[in-house]
Design a protein around this motif. Structure first.
Motif, PDB file in Angstrom:
ATOM      1  N   SER A  70      -5.330   6.398  20.340  1.00  0.00           N
ATOM      2  CA  SER A  70      -4.649   5.160  20.694  1.00  0.00           C
ATOM      3  C   SER A  70      -3.671   5.468  21.810  1.00  0.00           C
ATOM      4  O   SER A  70      -2.738   6.257  21.617  1.00  0.00           O
ATOM      5  N   ALA A  71      -3.882   4.869  22.959  1.00  0.00           N
ATOM      6  CA  ALA A  71      -3.032   5.115  24.137  1.00  0.00           C
ATOM      7  C   ALA A  71      -2.914   6.618  24.405  1.00  0.00           C
ATOM      8  O   ALA A  71      -1.836   7.161  24.589  1.00  0.00           O
ATOM      9  N   ASP A  72      -4.066   7.300  24.367  1.00  0.00           N
ATOM     10  CA  ASP A  72      -4.159   8.742  24.627  1.00  0.00           C
ATOM     11  C   ASP A  72      -3.398   9.601  23.626  1.00  0.00           C
ATOM     12  O   ASP A  72      -3.049  10.744  23.920  1.00  0.00           O
ATOM     13  N   GLN A  73      -3.112   9.065  22.456  1.00  0.00           N
ATOM     14  CA  GLN A  73      -2.463   9.845  21.402  1.00  0.00           C
ATOM     15  C   GLN A  73      -3.309   9.775  20.138  1.00  0.00           C
ATOM     16  O   GLN A  73      -3.938   8.759  19.854  1.00  0.00           O
ATOM     17  N   LYS A  74      -3.288  10.850  19.372  1.00  0.00           N
ATOM     18  CA  LYS A  74      -4.006  10.872  18.106  1.00  0.00           C
ATOM     19  C   LYS A  74      -3.133  10.250  17.024  1.00  0.00           C
ATOM     20  O   LYS A  74      -1.955  10.584  16.898  1.00  0.00           O
ATOM     21  N   VAL A  75      -3.745   9.352  16.250  1.00  0.00           N
ATOM     22  CA  VAL A  75      -3.047   8.717  15.131  1.00  0.00           C
ATOM     23  C   VAL A  75      -3.989   8.665  13.928  1.00  0.00           C
ATOM     24  O   VAL A  75      -5.211   8.651  14.081  1.00  0.00           O
ATOM     25  N   LEU A  76      -3.403   8.646  12.740  1.00  0.00           N
ATOM     26  CA  LEU A  76      -4.181   8.440  11.526  1.00  0.00           C
ATOM     27  C   LEU A  76      -4.236   6.947  11.261  1.00  0.00           C
ATOM     28  O   LEU A  76      -3.209   6.267  11.322  1.00  0.00           O
ATOM     29  N   GLY A  77      -5.416   6.439  10.982  1.00  0.00           N
ATOM     30  CA  GLY A  77      -5.544   5.020  10.710  1.00  0.00           C
ATOM     31  C   GLY A  77      -6.964   4.667  10.342  1.00  0.00           C
ATOM     32  O   GLY A  77      -7.785   5.532  10.026  1.00  0.00           O
ATOM     33  N   PHE A  78      -7.253   3.388  10.416  1.00  0.00           N
ATOM     34  CA  PHE A  78      -8.596   2.858  10.199  1.00  0.00           C
ATOM     35  C   PHE A  78      -8.636   1.563  10.976  1.00  0.00           C
ATOM     36  O   PHE A  78      -8.137   0.534  10.520  1.00  0.00           O
ATOM     37  N   ALA A  79      -9.143   1.639  12.205  1.00  0.00           N
ATOM     38  CA  ALA A  79      -9.106   0.509  13.128  1.00  0.00           C
ATOM     39  C   ALA A  79      -7.666   0.031  13.285  1.00  0.00           C
ATOM     40  O   ALA A  79      -7.365  -1.148  13.250  1.00  0.00           O
ATOM     41  N   GLY A  80      -6.784   0.982  13.436  1.00  0.00           N
ATOM     42  CA  GLY A  80      -5.360   0.677  13.611  1.00  0.00           C
ATOM     43  C   GLY A  80      -4.535   0.991  12.391  1.00  0.00           C
ATOM     44  O   GLY A  80      -3.589   1.753  12.446  1.00  0.00           O
ATOM     45  N   ARG A  81      -4.898   0.423  11.244  1.00  0.00           N
ATOM     46  CA  ARG A  81      -4.129   0.652  10.016  1.00  0.00           C
ATOM     47  C   ARG A  81      -5.076   1.052   8.898  1.00  0.00           C
ATOM     48  O   ARG A  81      -6.070   0.382   8.657  1.00  0.00           O
ATOM     49  N   ALA A  82      -4.737   2.113   8.201  1.00  0.00           N
ATOM     50  CA  ALA A  82      -5.562   2.568   7.086  1.00  0.00           C
ATOM     51  C   ALA A  82      -5.099   1.917   5.788  1.00  0.00           C
ATOM     52  O   ALA A  82      -3.895   1.816   5.544  1.00  0.00           O
ATOM     53  N   PRO A  83      -6.029   1.470   4.948  1.00  0.00           N
ATOM     54  CA  PRO A  83      -5.622   0.941   3.646  1.00  0.00           C
ATOM     55  C   PRO A  83      -5.035   2.052   2.779  1.00  0.00           C
ATOM     56  O   PRO A  83      -5.389   3.211   2.912  1.00  0.00           O
ATOM     57  N   VAL A  84      -4.137   1.668   1.904  1.00  0.00           N
ATOM     58  CA  VAL A  84      -3.569   2.617   0.962  1.00  0.00           C
ATOM     59  C   VAL A  84      -4.710   3.210   0.125  1.00  0.00           C
ATOM     60  O   VAL A  84      -5.712   2.549  -0.118  1.00  0.00           O
ATOM     61  N   PRO A  85      -4.597   4.482  -0.291  1.00  0.00           N
ATOM     62  CA  PRO A  85      -5.653   5.049  -1.137  1.00  0.00           C
ATOM     63  C   PRO A  85      -5.889   4.183  -2.388  1.00  0.00           C
ATOM     64  O   PRO A  85      -4.965   3.582  -2.911  1.00  0.00           O
ATOM     65  N   PHE A  86      -7.145   4.134  -2.828  1.00  0.00           N
ATOM     66  CA  PHE A  86      -7.445   3.372  -4.045  1.00  0.00           C
ATOM     67  C   PHE A  86      -7.718   4.336  -5.191  1.00  0.00           C
ATOM     68  O   PHE A  86      -8.269   5.409  -4.999  1.00  0.00           O
ATOM     69  N   LEU A  87      -7.266   3.918  -6.388  1.00  0.00           N
ATOM     70  CA  LEU A  87      -7.296   4.801  -7.547  1.00  0.00           C
ATOM     71  C   LEU A  87      -8.186   4.240  -8.651  1.00  0.00           C
ATOM     72  O   LEU A  87      -8.386   3.037  -8.752  1.00  0.00           O
ATOM     73  N   ALA A  88      -8.655   5.139  -9.496  1.00  0.00           N
ATOM     74  CA  ALA A  88      -9.484   4.744 -10.635  1.00  0.00           C
ATOM     75  C   ALA A  88      -8.644   3.947 -11.630  1.00  0.00           C
ATOM     76  O   ALA A  88      -7.483   4.277 -11.871  1.00  0.00           O
ATOM     77  N   PRO A  89      -9.224   2.894 -12.210  1.00  0.00           N
ATOM     78  CA  PRO A  89      -8.458   2.042 -13.125  1.00  0.00           C
ATOM     79  C   PRO A  89      -8.115   2.709 -14.452  1.00  0.00           C
ATOM     80  O   PRO A  89      -7.228   2.240 -15.159  1.00  0.00           O
ATOM     81  N   TRP A  90      -8.790   3.793 -14.795  1.00  0.00           N
ATOM     82  CA  TRP A  90      -8.536   4.444 -16.076  1.00  0.00           C
ATOM     83  C   TRP A  90      -7.358   5.420 -16.032  1.00  0.00           C
ATOM     84  O   TRP A  90      -6.980   5.973 -17.053  1.00  0.00           O
ATOM     85  N   LEU A  91      -6.743   5.595 -14.867  1.00  0.00           N
ATOM     86  CA  LEU A  91      -5.585   6.489 -14.782  1.00  0.00           C
ATOM     87  C   LEU A  91      -4.364   5.833 -15.422  1.00  0.00           C
ATOM     88  O   LEU A  91      -4.109   4.651 -15.215  1.00  0.00           O
ATOM     89  N   SER A  92      -3.610   6.611 -16.162  1.00  0.00           N
ATOM     90  CA  SER A  92      -2.366   6.107 -16.752  1.00  0.00           C
ATOM     91  C   SER A  92      -1.338   5.916 -15.638  1.00  0.00           C
ATOM     92  O   SER A  92      -1.500   6.478 -14.545  1.00  0.00           O
ATOM     93  N   PRO A  93      -0.287   5.147 -15.874  1.00  0.00           N
ATOM     94  CA  PRO A  93       0.758   4.997 -14.848  1.00  0.00           C
ATOM     95  C   PRO A  93       1.321   6.343 -14.376  1.00  0.00           C
ATOM     96  O   PRO A  93       1.560   6.531 -13.179  1.00  0.00           O
ATOM     97  N   THR A  94       1.493   7.269 -15.278  1.00  0.00           N
ATOM     98  CA  THR A  94       2.003   8.604 -14.906  1.00  0.00           C
ATOM     99  C   THR A  94       1.004   9.332 -14.015  1.00  0.00           C
ATOM    100  O   THR A  94       1.377   9.933 -13.004  1.00  0.00           O
ATOM    101  N   ASP A  95      -0.285   9.263 -14.373  1.00  0.00           N
ATOM    102  CA  ASP A  95      -1.313   9.916 -13.557  1.00  0.00           C
ATOM    103  C   ASP A  95      -1.479   9.222 -12.204  1.00  0.00           C
ATOM    104  O   ASP A  95      -1.706   9.880 -11.188  1.00  0.00           O
ATOM    105  N   ARG A  96      -1.368   7.899 -12.187  1.00  0.00           N
ATOM    106  CA  ARG A  96      -1.421   7.168 -10.908  1.00  0.00           C
ATOM    107  C   ARG A  96      -0.335   7.676  -9.964  1.00  0.00           C
ATOM    108  O   ARG A  96      -0.585   7.932  -8.789  1.00  0.00           O
ATOM    109  N   GLN A  97       0.869   7.819 -10.476  1.00  0.00           N
ATOM    110  CA  GLN A  97       1.980   8.281  -9.650  1.00  0.00           C
ATOM    111  C   GLN A  97       1.753   9.711  -9.175  1.00  0.00           C
ATOM    112  O   GLN A  97       1.997  10.041  -8.016  1.00  0.00           O
ATOM    113  N   ARG A  98       1.246  10.572 -10.062  1.00  0.00           N
ATOM    114  CA  ARG A  98       0.956  11.966  -9.712  1.00  0.00           C
ATOM    115  C   ARG A  98      -0.084  12.020  -8.595  1.00  0.00           C
ATOM    116  O   ARG A  98       0.073  12.749  -7.605  1.00  0.00           O
TER     117      ARG A  98
END
Length: 160
Positions: A70-98
């Motif tokens: 982007s403008a001759d610079q390397k950036v992390l993204g996905f067509a500009g902005r990357a979605p937040v990682p998605f997690l498995a629904p069976w993870l407990s709140p503690t495991d989700r945070q980990r």
């Protein structure tokens, strides 16, 4: 034991299955949309850094991430902005945070390894959040530059 498996066409089925059951994912994260975006962005995508995270041989998270120019610079993204990682629904709140903590550490590490000057992430408005904040990015050192989002409720009659 945690294992990172690079996303490729051979594991799209596993990716899509996790994407479809996760409360954090949206259509941008499906393999069909990834292929569309790769075709659309062309040479602006230097490398696909997306991966599945497995724990005890079971997929628990998906990270959709491109190294883009982007403008001759390397950036992390996905067509500009990357979605937040998605997690498995069976993870407990503690495991989700980990797992989220680990994934955001990975994002920083990948950015440094590939010489990226920054990363832009987007959080789906209706996604579940284990944080007391709706948008968890500031907790990981990101600036919250939220912008207006409009949601059209299609369940309402046209007259309303």
């Amino acid at each position: 034991m945690l294992e990172r498996i690079v996303l490729c066409q051979d594991n799209y089925e596993v990716w899509d299955q996790l994407c479809h059951v996760s409360r954090d994912s949206w259509y941008w994260q499906t393999s069909l949309w990834i292929e569309y975006t790769l075709s659309l962005r062309g040479t602006a995508v230097e490398k696909n850094l997306s991966y599945l995270l497995y724990e005890n041989k079971k997929p628990i998270a998906g990270v959709l991430l491109f190294l883009e120019l982007s403008a001759d610079q390397k950036v992390l993204g996905f067509a500009g902005r990357a979605p937040v990682p998605f997690l498995a629904p069976w993870l407990s709140p503690t495991d989700r945070q980990r797992v989220l903590n680990l994934l955001f550490q990975d994002l920083e590490k990948l950015g440094l390894e590939h010489g990226a000057v920054g990363a832009q992430l987007v959080h789906p408005v209706l996604a579940e959040s284990t944080d007391s904040h709706k948008i968890p990015f500031p907790k990981y050192g990101y600036l919250d530059v939220s912008y207006l989002t409009c949601i059209l409720d299609l369940r309402l009659p046209v007259e309303e």
